[in-house]
Design a protein around this motif. Structure first.
Motif, PDB file in Angstrom:
ATOM      1  N   UNK A 433       9.158 -16.551  14.599  1.00 15.60           N
ATOM      2  CA  UNK A 433       9.255 -15.569  13.519  1.00 15.60           C
ATOM      3  C   UNK A 433      10.174 -14.420  13.912  1.00 15.60           C
ATOM      4  N   UNK A 434      10.011 -13.926  15.136  1.00 15.02           N
ATOM      5  CA  UNK A 434      10.855 -12.829  15.595  1.00 15.02           C
ATOM      6  C   UNK A 434      12.315 -13.265  15.658  1.00 15.02           C
ATOM      7  N   UNK A 435      12.549 -14.437  16.159  1.00 14.55           N
ATOM      8  CA  UNK A 435      13.921 -14.946  16.241  1.00 14.55           C
ATOM      9  C   UNK A 435      14.562 -15.036  14.860  1.00 14.55           C
ATOM     10  N   UNK A 436      13.727 -15.382  13.856  1.00 16.13           N
ATOM     11  CA  UNK A 436      14.237 -15.522  12.497  1.00 16.13           C
ATOM     12  C   UNK A 436      14.656 -14.224  11.845  1.00 16.13           C
ATOM     13  N   UNK A 437      14.106 -13.085  12.302  1.00 15.46           N
ATOM     14  CA  UNK A 437      14.433 -11.799  11.669  1.00 15.46           C
ATOM     15  C   UNK A 437      15.387 -10.967  12.522  1.00 15.46           C
ATOM     16  N   UNK A 438      15.913 -11.553  13.578  1.00 11.32           N
ATOM     17  CA  UNK A 438      16.787 -10.788  14.486  1.00 11.32           C
ATOM     18  C   UNK A 438      17.962 -10.171  13.737  1.00 11.32           C
ATOM     19  N   UNK A 439      18.623 -10.969  12.913  1.00  9.08           N
ATOM     20  CA  UNK A 439      19.799 -10.470  12.189  1.00  9.08           C
ATOM     21  C   UNK A 439      19.409  -9.336  11.244  1.00  9.08           C
ATOM     22  N   UNK A 440      18.289  -9.492  10.553  1.00 11.49           N
ATOM     23  CA  UNK A 440      17.852  -8.443   9.625  1.00 11.49           C
ATOM     24  C   UNK A 440      17.518  -7.148  10.353  1.00 11.49           C
ATOM     25  N   UNK A 441      16.850  -7.274  11.492  1.00 13.00           N
ATOM     26  CA  UNK A 441      16.511  -6.079  12.278  1.00 13.00           C
ATOM     27  C   UNK A 441      17.766  -5.325  12.697  1.00 13.00           C
ATOM     28  N   UNK A 442      18.787  -6.071  13.122  1.00  9.66           N
ATOM     29  CA  UNK A 442      20.046  -5.427  13.509  1.00  9.66           C
ATOM     30  C   UNK A 442      20.688  -4.727  12.321  1.00  9.66           C
ATOM     31  N   UNK A 443      20.556  -5.328  11.129  1.00  6.16           N
ATOM     32  CA  UNK A 443      21.108  -4.701   9.922  1.00  6.16           C
ATOM     33  C   UNK A 443      20.364  -3.405   9.593  1.00  6.16           C
ATOM     34  N   UNK A 444      19.049  -3.428   9.724  1.00  4.56           N
ATOM     35  CA  UNK A 444      18.269  -2.215   9.460  1.00  4.56           C
ATOM     36  C   UNK A 444      18.659  -1.104  10.437  1.00  4.56           C
ATOM     37  N   UNK A 445      18.861  -1.489  11.681  1.00 10.22           N
ATOM     38  CA  UNK A 445      19.214  -0.507  12.714  1.00 10.22           C
ATOM     39  C   UNK A 445      20.575   0.124  12.423  1.00 10.22           C
ATOM     40  N   UNK A 446      21.529  -0.685  11.969  1.00 16.95           N
ATOM     41  CA  UNK A 446      22.881  -0.175  11.731  1.00 16.95           C
ATOM     42  C   UNK A 446      23.145   0.281  10.309  1.00 16.95           C
ATOM     43  N   UNK A 447      22.120   0.257   9.459  1.00 15.57           N
ATOM     44  CA  UNK A 447      22.307   0.616   8.054  1.00 15.57           C
ATOM     45  C   UNK A 447      22.538   2.120   7.893  1.00 15.57           C
ATOM     46  N   UNK A 448      23.237   2.468   6.824  1.00 15.43           N
ATOM     47  CA  UNK A 448      23.415   3.889   6.507  1.00 15.43           C
ATOM     48  C   UNK A 448      22.317   4.392   5.570  1.00 15.43           C
ATOM     49  N   UNK A 449      21.305   3.540   5.328  1.00 17.25           N
ATOM     50  CA  UNK A 449      20.169   3.922   4.493  1.00 17.25           C
ATOM     51  C   UNK A 449      19.067   4.489   5.388  1.00 17.25           C
ATOM     52  N   UNK A 450      18.720   5.764   5.229  1.00 23.15           N
ATOM     53  CA  UNK A 450      17.709   6.384   6.108  1.00 23.15           C
ATOM     54  C   UNK A 450      16.358   5.681   6.067  1.00 23.15           C
ATOM     55  N   UNK A 451      15.974   5.153   4.896  1.00 25.85           N
ATOM     56  CA  UNK A 451      14.670   4.501   4.801  1.00 25.85           C
ATOM     57  C   UNK A 451      14.634   3.243   5.669  1.00 25.85           C
ATOM     58  N   UNK A 452      15.717   2.453   5.657  1.00 24.38           N
ATOM     59  CA  UNK A 452      15.772   1.248   6.484  1.00 24.38           C
ATOM     60  C   UNK A 452      15.754   1.612   7.970  1.00 24.38           C
ATOM     61  N   UNK A 453      16.464   2.689   8.318  1.00 24.31           N
ATOM     62  CA  UNK A 453      16.434   3.148   9.717  1.00 24.31           C
ATOM     63  C   UNK A 453      15.010   3.505  10.142  1.00 24.31           C
ATOM     64  N   UNK A 454      14.303   4.203   9.248  1.00 23.00           N
ATOM     65  CA  UNK A 454      12.930   4.624   9.555  1.00 23.00           C
ATOM     66  C   UNK A 454      12.019   3.418   9.735  1.00 23.00           C
TER      67      UNK A 454
END
Length: 575
Positions: A433-454
């Motif tokens: 499961x963790x491996x499957x969301x790796x790409x999404x997690x990286x997107x949240x980390x690098x997003x310019x949306x403060x809510x996703x960063x939080x």
């Protein structure tokens, strides 16, 4: 009339030719990539079939390098043995000669421009009409690829024609043929495409710039130089991959050496079939096929011995990943089950390490010392390497479990073993499961949306808190404390999930996130929460008694039912 070599036109032609080859390779792989891989994987259970499959797929794909890299992957995955892998490599050398035949029989027999432009024109129209990724769009890319292939050939042909009229080889006669062998090897290794070198050779031969003998020697060199792609692909790979790459190099070197040593004889054989004075291009294409076929005939009787020798050069060094199973005999069932329990605890920690690194969390927040995988290593594993080792450890655990099953077990031991394997499987499902969301997690980390960063930061906080709790529970000796602690940890997971849902609903109402972000965020939370639950389930089966496991499962069922109905959850539902 200009007598200088138009070097820029030659280089432009070479670039267009290579780009055409790339388009053809990518389009054919996209259209039938799975089919090719299935042929390589399935129809290679015999040496002759392996050679035939290698020749067929390479002829269709027009890339011996791509086929060789497929072989590297299948050997590395353990689904193809060495003799058959060598057979595919040898067959790919035969299949790659189709390029020379196409150029020799079509490329210079007609007005190339009249062949190239329709391919490009029709293909370009298709790109406008069809959406990218659709099969018709891939077919149009294939058409453009063939067009560029012939257009590049035309550029190269025109660039040397006038120069060839005044060029003489008289000044180069004192150089030995071995110089041209090195030239062919060097340029092919540089471009990583033997087809490009052979196209240049055929162009030069067609213009009278070189003799047939020199062209044949350069083609031999191109055959040797093409091994560079597979050698690069095996760098840092498993011993099996290194054996495949070495087999490719040895086969091409020996074949090239035999062809070079017997060049006068081979040319005389070619002259028996073709008049190289009037049909030198066809003769060179025949030479290319003939000496590769001779190499196959030479090596075929010794494939088994060749594979054995390669294994001695690059023996398998199995890394021992287990900590507790390696020295424990399965015949002593009590000791074996205890060792298996400890090893699954080790698996749990390595899975936690993977998840921490995936979220870029310093593992020292959870672990005081290096875990066994890296305790004696100078460098840390990459995420991919760590994941592969975890899978191998799980395989070792399952093998050990199967061996214990072959012993005489009482009902209590059988149930205990079954629960331990539940624990192991839950941990592996959690890490998937963790491996499957790796790409999404990286997107949240690098997003310019403060809510996703939080939310990304909250995911990291949730996992650290969970792992600290799990670490404390693993250190406890009191089963009752472990039971209560696991129930509390499960309750925290459910509370965090509920908090996430409320927070996200508020963010949607306040338009803090877009629709696409909502879908990704909800999916990630679902998989993240499931992963946390499965880790608790794994610890439950690893640590608790059979009776406590039954109480825990009933408590969790009540928790789920109460959550669905909106009722308060009892503080200790298992009591």
């Amino acid at each position: 009339m200009a007598t200088s070599l138009d070097i820029w036109k030659l280089l432009a032609g070479l670039g267009i030719f290579l780009f055409g080859m790339l388009l053809i390779e990518e389009s054919v792989k996209a259209l039938s990539g799975r089919t090719f891989r299935r042929i390589i994987r399935t129809y290679t259970n015999g040496r002759l079939r392996a050679i035939g499959s290698g020749a067929l797929v390479t002829a269709l794909l027009q890339s011996s390098s791509a086929v060789s890299l497929m072989v590297l992957a299948f050997v590395g995955a353990g689904v193809m043995n060495m003799p058959n892998a060598i057979g595919v490599i040898m067959g790919s050398n035969i299949g790659t000669t189709l390029t020379a035949w196409i150029i020799a029989t079509i490329g210079f027999k007609i007005k190339i421009e009249s062949l190239a432009l329709p391919f490009i024109g029709i293909g370009a129209a298709g790109l406008i009409l069809f959406k990218p990724g659709m099969k018709p769009a891939l077919v149009t890319r294939l058409s453009i690829g063939f067009g560029f292939l012939f257009l590049g050939l035309d550029f190269m042909k025109v660039s040397v024609e006038s120069f060839a009229q005044t060029f003489s080889l008289a000044g180069f006669q004192h150089y030995g043929l071995w110089v041209y062998l090195l030239v062919g090897t060097f340029f092919t290794a540089l471009m990583q495409a033997s087809a490009a070198t052979i196209a240049i050779v055929l162009t030069a031969l067609n213009s009278g710039l070189i003799t047939f003998e020199i062209g044949a020697v350069i083609v031999i060199g191109a055959n040797i130089g093409t091994t560079i792609t597979v050698l690069l692909g095996a760098i840092g790979g498993t011993p099996a991959k290194k054996r495949v790459s070495l087999s490719h190099l040895v086969f091409n070197l020996v074949t090239g050496a035999v062809a070079f040593a017997g060049l006068p004889f081979m040319i005389s054989v070619i002259e028996f079939f073709v008049d190289i004075g009037t049909s030198s291009l066809t003769g060179l294409a025949l030479f290319h096929s003939l000496f590769n076929l001779a190499g196959v005939v030479l090596f075929f009787p010794f494939l088994g011995a060749f594979a054995t020798g390669l294994t001695r050069v690059f023996p398998d060094h199995k890394t021992i990943l287990t900590v507790y199973l390696n020295q424990t005999p399965t015949e002593v069932t009590d000791a074996a089950i205890a060792a298996l329990r400890k090893e699954i605890g080790h698996l749990l920690q390595e899975c936690q390490l993977y998840n921490l690194r995936l979220l870029h969390i310093d593992e020292k927040l959870v672990f005081d010392t290096d875990l066994p995988f890296e305790a004696s290593r100078r460098r840390k594993y990459t995420l991919e390497e760590l994941y592969e080792n975890i899978k191998l450890l799980h395989a070792d655990i399952f093998t050990f479990y199967s061996n214990i099953q072959s012993q005489k077990l009482n009902s209590t031991e059988a149930k205990e073993l079954e629960r331990l394997m539940y624990a192991s499987r839950n941990m592996m499902n959690a890490i998937k499961n963790f491996k499957g969301v790796r790409h999404n997690m990286d997107e949240f980390d690098g997003s310019d949306n403060p809510y996703l960063n939080t939310q990304y930061k909250l995911f990291r906080k949730r996992i650290v808190e969970l792992y600290l709790t799990m670490g404390r529970l693993l250190q406890m000796d009191d089963k009752e404390e472990q039971y209560r602690g696991l129930l509390a940890a499960f309750g925290h997971i459910e509370a965090a999930d509920s908090g996430f849902i409320r927070s996200t609903m508020d963010a949607v109402a306040q338009k803090k996130i877009q629709e696409m972000d909502i879908a990704s965020l909800v999916l990630v939370n679902r998989l993240f929460t499931q992963s946390c639950r499965m880790q608790i389930y794994g610890m439950k089966d690893l640590l608790l008694t059979h009776e406590q496991v039954a109480h825990f499962d009933r408590a969790v069922d009540k928790t789920d039912a109460s959550t669905r109905e909106g009722k308060p959850v009892p503080a200790d539902p298992g009591e």
